[in-house]
Enzyme design. Sequence first.
Site, PDB file in Angstrom:
ATOM      1  N   CYS A   1      47.505  -9.485  -6.370  1.00  0.00           N
ATOM      2  CA  CYS A   1      49.136  -9.221  -6.401  1.00  0.00           C
ATOM      3  C   CYS A   1      49.704  -9.326  -4.966  1.00  0.00           C
ATOM      4  CB  CYS A   1      49.512  -7.891  -6.942  1.00  0.00           C
ATOM      5  SG  CYS A   1      51.282  -7.473  -7.085  1.00  0.00           S
TER       6      CYS A   1
ATOM      7  N   ASP B   1      33.144 -18.278  -2.660  1.00  0.00           N
ATOM      8  CA  ASP B   1      32.416 -18.496  -3.841  1.00  0.00           C
ATOM      9  C   ASP B   1      31.574 -17.193  -4.469  1.00  0.00           C
ATOM     10  OD1 ASP B   1      29.505 -18.378  -3.310  1.00  0.00           O
ATOM     11  OD2 ASP B   1      30.036 -20.209  -1.761  1.00  0.00           O
TER      12      ASP B   1
ATOM     13  N   GLU C   1      23.542 -21.448  21.624  1.00  0.00           N
ATOM     14  CA  GLU C   1      22.556 -21.013  21.235  1.00  0.00           C
ATOM     15  C   GLU C   1      21.613 -20.387  21.943  1.00  0.00           C
ATOM     16  OE1 GLU C   1      20.910 -24.810  19.225  1.00  0.00           O
ATOM     17  OE2 GLU C   1      22.340 -24.502  17.622  1.00  0.00           O
TER      18      GLU C   1
ATOM     19  N   HIS D   1      36.604 -13.218   3.279  1.00  0.00           N
ATOM     20  CA  HIS D   1      37.628 -14.139   3.276  1.00  0.00           C
ATOM     21  C   HIS D   1      38.401 -14.407   1.860  1.00  0.00           C
ATOM     22  CE1 HIS D   1      36.521 -16.226   7.197  1.00  0.00           C
ATOM     23  NE2 HIS D   1      37.296 -15.125   7.689  1.00  0.00           N
TER      24      HIS D   1
ATOM     25  N   ARG E   1      39.234 -25.520  -7.464  1.00  0.00           N
ATOM     26  CA  ARG E   1      38.068 -25.053  -6.709  1.00  0.00           C
ATOM     27  C   ARG E   1      37.461 -24.066  -7.638  1.00  0.00           C
ATOM     28  NH1 ARG E   1      39.732 -28.219  -4.468  1.00  0.00           N
ATOM     29  NH2 ARG E   1      37.780 -29.131  -5.353  1.00  0.00           N
TER      30      ARG E   1
ATOM     31  N   ASN F   1      32.318 -16.848   2.721  1.00  0.00           N
ATOM     32  CA  ASN F   1      32.317 -17.643   1.471  1.00  0.00           C
ATOM     33  C   ASN F   1      33.305 -16.953   0.488  1.00  0.00           C
ATOM     34  OD1 ASN F   1      30.917 -19.501   2.602  1.00  0.00           O
ATOM     35  ND2 ASN F   1      29.051 -19.543   1.595  1.00  0.00           N
TER      36      ASN F   1
ATOM     37  N   CYS G   1      51.713  -5.411  -4.815  1.00  0.00           N
ATOM     38  CA  CYS G   1      50.809  -4.233  -4.589  1.00  0.00           C
ATOM     39  C   CYS G   1      49.410  -4.384  -4.120  1.00  0.00           C
ATOM     40  CB  CYS G   1      50.683  -3.656  -5.971  1.00  0.00           C
ATOM     41  SG  CYS G   1      49.738  -4.413  -7.070  1.00  0.00           S
TER      42      CYS G   1
ATOM     43  N   GLY H   1      24.350 -20.857   8.158  1.00  0.00           N
ATOM     44  CA  GLY H   1      25.444 -21.691   7.572  1.00  0.00           C
ATOM     45  C   GLY H   1      26.703 -21.620   8.109  1.00  0.00           C
TER      46      GLY H   1
ATOM     47  N   SER I   1      29.458 -22.596  11.441  1.00  0.00           N
ATOM     48  CA  SER I   1      29.842 -23.241  12.780  1.00  0.00           C
ATOM     49  C   SER I   1      30.362 -22.457  13.802  1.00  0.00           C
ATOM     50  CB  SER I   1      30.672 -24.350  12.432  1.00  0.00           C
ATOM     51  OG  SER I   1      32.096 -23.753  12.296  1.00  0.00           O
TER      52      SER I   1
HETATM   53  P1  NAD Z   1      31.651 -24.625   8.514  1.00  0.00           P
HETATM   54  O1  NAD Z   1      32.414 -25.660   7.644  1.00  0.00           O
HETATM   55  O2  NAD Z   1      32.698 -24.449   9.710  1.00  0.00           O
HETATM   56  O3  NAD Z   1      30.373 -24.767   9.308  1.00  0.00           O
HETATM   57  C1  NAD Z   1      29.219 -24.965   8.050  1.00  0.00           C
HETATM   58  C2  NAD Z   1      27.917 -25.031   8.835  1.00  0.00           C
HETATM   59  O4  NAD Z   1      26.973 -24.875   8.087  1.00  0.00           O
HETATM   60  C3  NAD Z   1      27.595 -26.024  10.008  1.00  0.00           C
HETATM   61  O5  NAD Z   1      27.172 -25.200  11.151  1.00  0.00           O
HETATM   62  C4  NAD Z   1      26.595 -26.853   9.483  1.00  0.00           C
HETATM   63  O6  NAD Z   1      25.446 -27.144  10.503  1.00  0.00           O
HETATM   64  C5  NAD Z   1      25.796 -25.702   8.431  1.00  0.00           C
HETATM   65  N1  NAD Z   1      25.301 -26.270   7.150  1.00  0.00           N
HETATM   66  C6  NAD Z   1      25.517 -27.264   6.651  1.00  0.00           C
HETATM   67  N2  NAD Z   1      24.814 -27.408   5.773  1.00  0.00           N
HETATM   68  C7  NAD Z   1      23.857 -26.467   5.798  1.00  0.00           C
HETATM   69  C8  NAD Z   1      22.530 -26.166   5.134  1.00  0.00           C
HETATM   70  N3  NAD Z   1      22.202 -26.951   4.106  1.00  0.00           N
HETATM   71  N4  NAD Z   1      21.992 -25.006   5.473  1.00  0.00           N
HETATM   72  C9  NAD Z   1      22.207 -24.537   6.466  1.00  0.00           C
HETATM   73  N5  NAD Z   1      23.296 -24.733   7.309  1.00  0.00           N
HETATM   74  C10 NAD Z   1      23.925 -25.697   6.680  1.00  0.00           C
HETATM   75  O7  NAD Z   1      31.572 -23.224   7.989  1.00  0.00           O
HETATM   76  P2  NAD Z   1      31.989 -21.641   8.230  1.00  0.00           P
HETATM   77  O8  NAD Z   1      31.605 -21.530   9.625  1.00  0.00           O
HETATM   78  O9  NAD Z   1      31.762 -20.746   6.944  1.00  0.00           O
HETATM   79  O10 NAD Z   1      33.656 -21.478   8.402  1.00  0.00           O
HETATM   80  C11 NAD Z   1      34.526 -22.313   7.358  1.00  0.00           C
HETATM   81  C12 NAD Z   1      35.492 -21.380   6.604  1.00  0.00           C
HETATM   82  O11 NAD Z   1      35.458 -22.172   5.263  1.00  0.00           O
HETATM   83  C13 NAD Z   1      35.015 -19.887   6.161  1.00  0.00           C
HETATM   84  O12 NAD Z   1      35.934 -19.174   6.273  1.00  0.00           O
HETATM   85  C14 NAD Z   1      34.776 -20.218   4.589  1.00  0.00           C
HETATM   86  O13 NAD Z   1      35.486 -18.917   3.981  1.00  0.00           O
HETATM   87  C15 NAD Z   1      35.357 -21.376   4.174  1.00  0.00           C
HETATM   88  N6  NAD Z   1      34.714 -22.110   3.117  1.00  0.00           N
HETATM   89  C16 NAD Z   1      34.008 -21.437   2.158  1.00  0.00           C
HETATM   90  C17 NAD Z   1      33.230 -22.239   1.112  1.00  0.00           C
HETATM   91  C18 NAD Z   1      32.665 -21.661   0.194  1.00  0.00           C
HETATM   92  O14 NAD Z   1      32.924 -20.628  -0.306  1.00  0.00           O
HETATM   93  N7  NAD Z   1      31.459 -22.082  -0.358  1.00  0.00           N
HETATM   94  C19 NAD Z   1      33.380 -23.569   1.281  1.00  0.00           C
HETATM   95  C20 NAD Z   1      34.065 -24.362   2.206  1.00  0.00           C
HETATM   96  C21 NAD Z   1      34.650 -23.557   3.363  1.00  0.00           C
END
Ligand code: NAD
Length: 231
Positions: free
Chosen positions: A114, A91, A203, A106, A56, A89, A117, A172, A174
């Site tokens: 660590c 990232d 919604e 997250h 990743r 996210n 600690c 972005g 769900s």
């Molecule tokens: P999720 O994958 O459950 O949902 C993603 C949402 O984003 C969906 O509702 C979808 O409709 C929407 N989406 C997709 N493409 C889009 C775009 N271009 N513009 C706007 N919306 C868009 O994601 P979540 O709710 O963040 O939960 C997932 C978990 O996954 C989180 O805890 C996160 O930490 C982790 N995660 C992080 C990364 C990252 O750091 N980039 C990537 C994958 C998962």
Amino acid sequence: MAKVVIFSGAGISAESGLSTFRDAGGLWEKYRIEEICQAGCLSWNRENTLTFYDARREQLASVKPNAAHYALSKLHEKYPNDIAIITQNVDDLFERAGCKDVLHLHGFLPRLRCEQCGATHLIGYTKQERTFTCKSCNGSLRPDIVFFGESAPMYEYLYEAIQGCEFLVIIGSSGNVIAMDHFALHVKISILNNLERSDAINERVYTKVLHKKATEAMDEIVGDVERFLEQ
Ligand code: NAD
């Protein structure tokens, strides 16, 4: 306390090339979450888990922030005290777009933590050296990622931020990992931007719903936030 909270999930980074959890054919369909992202997997599946996060980090090095990260960073720079940037996210695309003080709920992929600690160590996009231990206590290190079933200490700051929030923007997410509908019910204005409808989101409780890519929704979102803060 910030009047505007901008809360993002995997969808905001999708246009940079990072898979969301629920993309059909995406990365997460190829792995069983319980094997690499659940409490305990570092005990029974350590090497595979570390290897997954090494990959990743390598992938993260190959992608770039998109227009949504840049637009929100610019907006935050203009109103640093009025806007809180909070993301699920792991990232670093907001940071690479110049955004300061991002709250990562997250964890943060370029960092190790660590196990004894809790001290953190930045390693960027490199592989986790298996023999490398904590500089403070010599304890063993793990990716600084909150796995399912583990406590998420940063949630406290999310709840605090929502207390003082009048305008909530969700981009972005769900709603499966963190349910946000009840937060939307407690603010004056709420905007939800997702590509499509999610079964985990009602919604009807949002002031405005934008079903489009984050980069395409950004002008409207930024305009609404600016008008709210300037009034
Ligand atoms: P999720 O994958 O459950 O949902 C993603 C949402 O984003 C969906 O509702 C979808 O409709 C929407 N989406 C997709 N493409 C889009 C775009 N271009 N513009 C706007 N919306 C868009 O994601 P979540 O709710 O963040 O939960 C997932 C978990 O996954 C989180 O805890 C996160 O930490 C982790 N995660 C992080 C990364 C990252 O750091 N980039 C990537 C994958 C998962």
